[in-house]
Enzyme design. Structure first.
Site, PDB file in Angstrom:
ATOM      1  N   ASP A 233       0.847  -1.195   0.000  1.00 47.76           N
ATOM      2  CA  ASP A 233       0.000   0.000   0.000  1.00 47.76           C
ATOM      3  C   ASP A 233       0.882   1.245   0.000  1.00 47.76           C
ATOM      4  OD1 ASP A 233      -2.562   1.109  -0.094  1.00 47.76           O
ATOM      5  OD2 ASP A 233      -2.539   1.552   2.035  1.00 47.76           O
TER       6      ASP A 233
ATOM      7  N   HIS B  76      -3.573  14.095   1.339  1.00 49.41           N
ATOM      8  CA  HIS B  76      -3.740  13.200   2.488  1.00 49.41           C
ATOM      9  C   HIS B  76      -2.497  13.225   3.372  1.00 49.41           C
ATOM     10  CE1 HIS B  76      -4.702   9.720   4.925  1.00 49.41           C
ATOM     11  NE2 HIS B  76      -3.599   9.112   4.510  1.00 49.41           N
TER      12      HIS B  76
ATOM     13  N   GLU C 150     -10.238   3.821   4.599  1.00 46.89           N
ATOM     14  CA  GLU C 150      -9.402   4.600   3.683  1.00 46.89           C
ATOM     15  C   GLU C 150      -9.863   4.316   2.261  1.00 46.89           C
ATOM     16  OE1 GLU C 150      -5.248   5.338   6.112  1.00 46.89           O
ATOM     17  OE2 GLU C 150      -5.233   3.965   4.397  1.00 46.89           O
TER      18      GLU C 150
ATOM     19  N   GLU D  79      -9.410   4.090  -1.488  1.00 46.09           N
ATOM     20  CA  GLU D  79      -8.243   3.927  -2.349  1.00 46.09           C
ATOM     21  C   GLU D  79      -8.628   3.228  -3.652  1.00 46.09           C
ATOM     22  OE1 GLU D  79      -4.765   2.272  -0.605  1.00 46.09           O
ATOM     23  OE2 GLU D  79      -5.276   2.880   1.452  1.00 46.09           O
TER      24      GLU D  79
ATOM     25  N   ASP E 243      -8.731   0.280   2.733  1.00 42.05           N
ATOM     26  CA  ASP E 243      -7.663  -0.147   3.642  1.00 42.05           C
ATOM     27  C   ASP E 243      -8.076   0.221   5.066  1.00 42.05           C
ATOM     28  OD1 ASP E 243      -5.175  -1.125   4.471  1.00 42.05           O
ATOM     29  OD2 ASP E 243      -4.253   0.845   4.321  1.00 42.05           O
TER      30      ASP E 243
ATOM     31  N   ARG F  39      -6.624   3.457  14.012  1.00 38.28           N
ATOM     32  CA  ARG F  39      -5.711   4.589  14.190  1.00 38.28           C
ATOM     33  C   ARG F  39      -5.018   4.578  15.547  1.00 38.28           C
ATOM     34  NH1 ARG F  39      -4.948   5.944   9.021  1.00 38.28           N
ATOM     35  NH2 ARG F  39      -6.863   6.605   7.980  1.00 38.28           N
TER      36      ARG F  39
ATOM     37  N   GLN G 198      -2.338   1.907  15.354  1.00 36.64           N
ATOM     38  CA  GLN G 198      -1.322   2.387  14.415  1.00 36.64           C
ATOM     39  C   GLN G 198      -0.425   3.448  15.064  1.00 36.64           C
ATOM     40  OE1 GLN G 198      -3.063   4.028  10.858  1.00 36.64           O
ATOM     41  NE2 GLN G 198      -1.104   4.635   9.986  1.00 36.64           N
TER      42      GLN G 198
ATOM     43  N   LYS H 130      -3.250  -2.172  10.516  1.00 37.13           N
ATOM     44  CA  LYS H 130      -3.689  -2.235   9.115  1.00 37.13           C
ATOM     45  C   LYS H 130      -3.980  -3.662   8.654  1.00 37.13           C
ATOM     46  CE  LYS H 130      -2.765   2.101   7.565  1.00 37.13           C
ATOM     47  NZ  LYS H 130      -3.633   2.924   6.709  1.00 37.13           N
TER      48      LYS H 130
ATOM     49  N   THR I 190      -8.506  -5.805   4.556  1.00 37.78           N
ATOM     50  CA  THR I 190      -8.485  -4.874   3.429  1.00 37.78           C
ATOM     51  C   THR I 190      -9.562  -5.359   2.463  1.00 37.78           C
ATOM     52  OG1 THR I 190      -6.100  -4.494   3.652  1.00 37.78           O
ATOM     53  CG2 THR I 190      -7.122  -3.902   1.550  1.00 37.78           C
TER      54      THR I 190
ATOM     55  N   GLU J 148      -9.222  12.426   8.640  1.00 34.68           N
ATOM     56  CA  GLU J 148      -9.181  13.782   8.086  1.00 34.68           C
ATOM     57  C   GLU J 148     -10.534  14.483   8.178  1.00 34.68           C
ATOM     58  OE1 GLU J 148      -6.718  13.611   4.185  1.00 34.68           O
ATOM     59  OE2 GLU J 148      -7.451  11.582   4.623  1.00 34.68           O
TER      60      GLU J 148
END
Length: 401
Positions: A115, A122, A188, A190, A222, A226, A229, A242, A246, A346
């Site tokens: 990834d 971002h 996420e 993507e 993904d 948080r 992480q 992560k 996925t 975000e």
């Protein structure tokens, strides 16, 4: 001009012709091609056209992917011809199955999963959130596509529930880490690029050879914990935050369908090293994110700083080989406008600005939340679609201390 009539609201038109794996009740999984709201049984159509059908009667796309660009092109040309020729209805209609009556499977066996982090917006947002007093971008970001190796065994097809992960968490104000379910579960938005033709160990793949190796694109979510992480990522990057899941769409759109969506890259300054230079392009694909039935973001992939070809070149520049079924993600797609961010991190600025939706305020994902992503791009006759990827969050029970 095609004789095929697309039903209103169907997930695909006649331009896309994406590939996937389907099965009928009691039947074996095999390759299908989506058109409108129907699925073409590709093996029997190929046999009727005196084409070898061996790699179409497989439970994954891998054998077809490994056959390479010439076979990809011949198969797409056959389908396009049957959809425009007067013989097409007799050849195709007996082998069409309503999408509502088939089961869709993971479309390809994932070899390796990588990834990237290719959206400048971002990366800038994340830097401002976590390093408010420092530079938004790390010093290496504009010199190479940053990425990490994920876990191919936890790539799942759309519709698969996502179990809330457990792990170590430590907030800045805590004296020691604790163990438990993630309280900052995120998505996420993507794109994922699917490798067909392998490469030789020790031989880098140049930017110009992108179309010789990459077959198509999927929508990719993904999922990210948080809080896990944040505690684990120094010094080696993402890991358990992560690797739990996925999600990818069930249909792989061939790059051949995206000719009208190719766009120039943003200005890349400073100048990149020679192995990342050369003719490459991005894709004007918009990924729409829906949370519990409410659209919360539309993410423009046209603004990605690095092209898929540059990501592939960087992935292999050290001699790492490609394998059929390799999957690499673009990284979260975010644009400059408030409604163009591809993650809740975000959109809520790390939970400090809750999203106000009809079902209440949202920071990160709660059990029962349903995230659906859809994507579209310019085509020859209007917008073409990439299908959707959906996942619902469910509570998980994991022992630990």
């Amino acid at each position: 001009m095609s004789w095929f009539s697309v039903a209103p609201g169907a997930p695909f038109g006649t331009e896309e012709l994406p590939y996937g794996i389907f099965s009928l009740a009691g039947g074996d999984p095999r390759i299908g091609v989506a058109i409108g709201d129907q699925v073409i049984d590709l093996a029997v159509v190929a046999e009727a056209a005196d084409r070898s059908s061996g790699h179409f009667r497989q439970p994954s796309l891998n054998a077809f992917l490994a056959a390479g660009p010439e076979e990809w092109g011949r198969t797409r040309e056959l389908l396009q011809w049957l959809l425009s020729d007067e013989s097409g209805p007799d050849a195709l209609q007996p082998h069409l199955h309503p999408m509502a009556e088939v089961r869709l499977h993971l479309p390809f066996q994932v070899a390796d999963y990588v990834d990237f982090y290719a959206s400048e917006q971002h990366a800038t947002n994340v830097g401002r959130i976590f390093r408010p007093d420092g530079a938004a971008l790390t010093p290496n970001w504009k010199h190479m596509p940053i990425g990490y190796h994920g876990r191919s065994g936890t790539v799942v097809v759309t519709g698969t529930d996502v179990v809330r992960p457990h792990g170590q968490r430590k907030a800045p104000e805590d004296d020691a880490p604790t163990f438990g379910p993630s309280t900052k579960l995120d998505f996420e938005a993507e794109l994922g690029f699917v490798v067909g033709t392998p490469s030789t160990l020790g031989e880098p793949v140049p930017v110009e050879d992108f179309h010789d190796h990459v077959f198509g694109v999927v929508i990719l979510n993904d999922w990210s914990a948080r809080d896990l992480q944040a505690w684990e990522y120094v010094p080696l990057g993402p890991f358990l935050g992560k690797s739990f899941a996925t999600s990818v769409s069930a249909w792989v759109l061939p790059l051949a369908a995206l000719g009208y969506a190719e766009v120039e890259l943003p200005d890349q300054d400073p100048e990149l090293l020679p192995y990342l230079e050369g003719r490459s392009h991005g894709y004007d694909i918009t990924v729409e994110v829906e949370l519990n039935g409410q659209v919360i973001s539309r993410c423009p992939a046209a603004g990605l700083y690095y092209s898929p070809a540059q990501m592939l070149a960087h992935l292999t520049v050290n001699g790492a080989s490609l394998r059929t079924g390799d999957l690499y993600g673009s990284g979260t797609i975010s644009g400059p406008a408030p409604g163009q961010c591809g993650s809740l991190l975000e959109l809520t600025w790390n939970g400090g600005r809750p999203l106000q939706l009809p079902d209440g305020g949202h920071t990160f994902l709660s059990d029962g939340d349903l995230v659906v992503m859809r994507a579209s791009a310019p085509g020859q006759h209007g917008r073409i679609r990439l299908g959707e990827v959906a996942g619902r969050i469910v509570a998980g029970t994991v022992s630990g201390s």
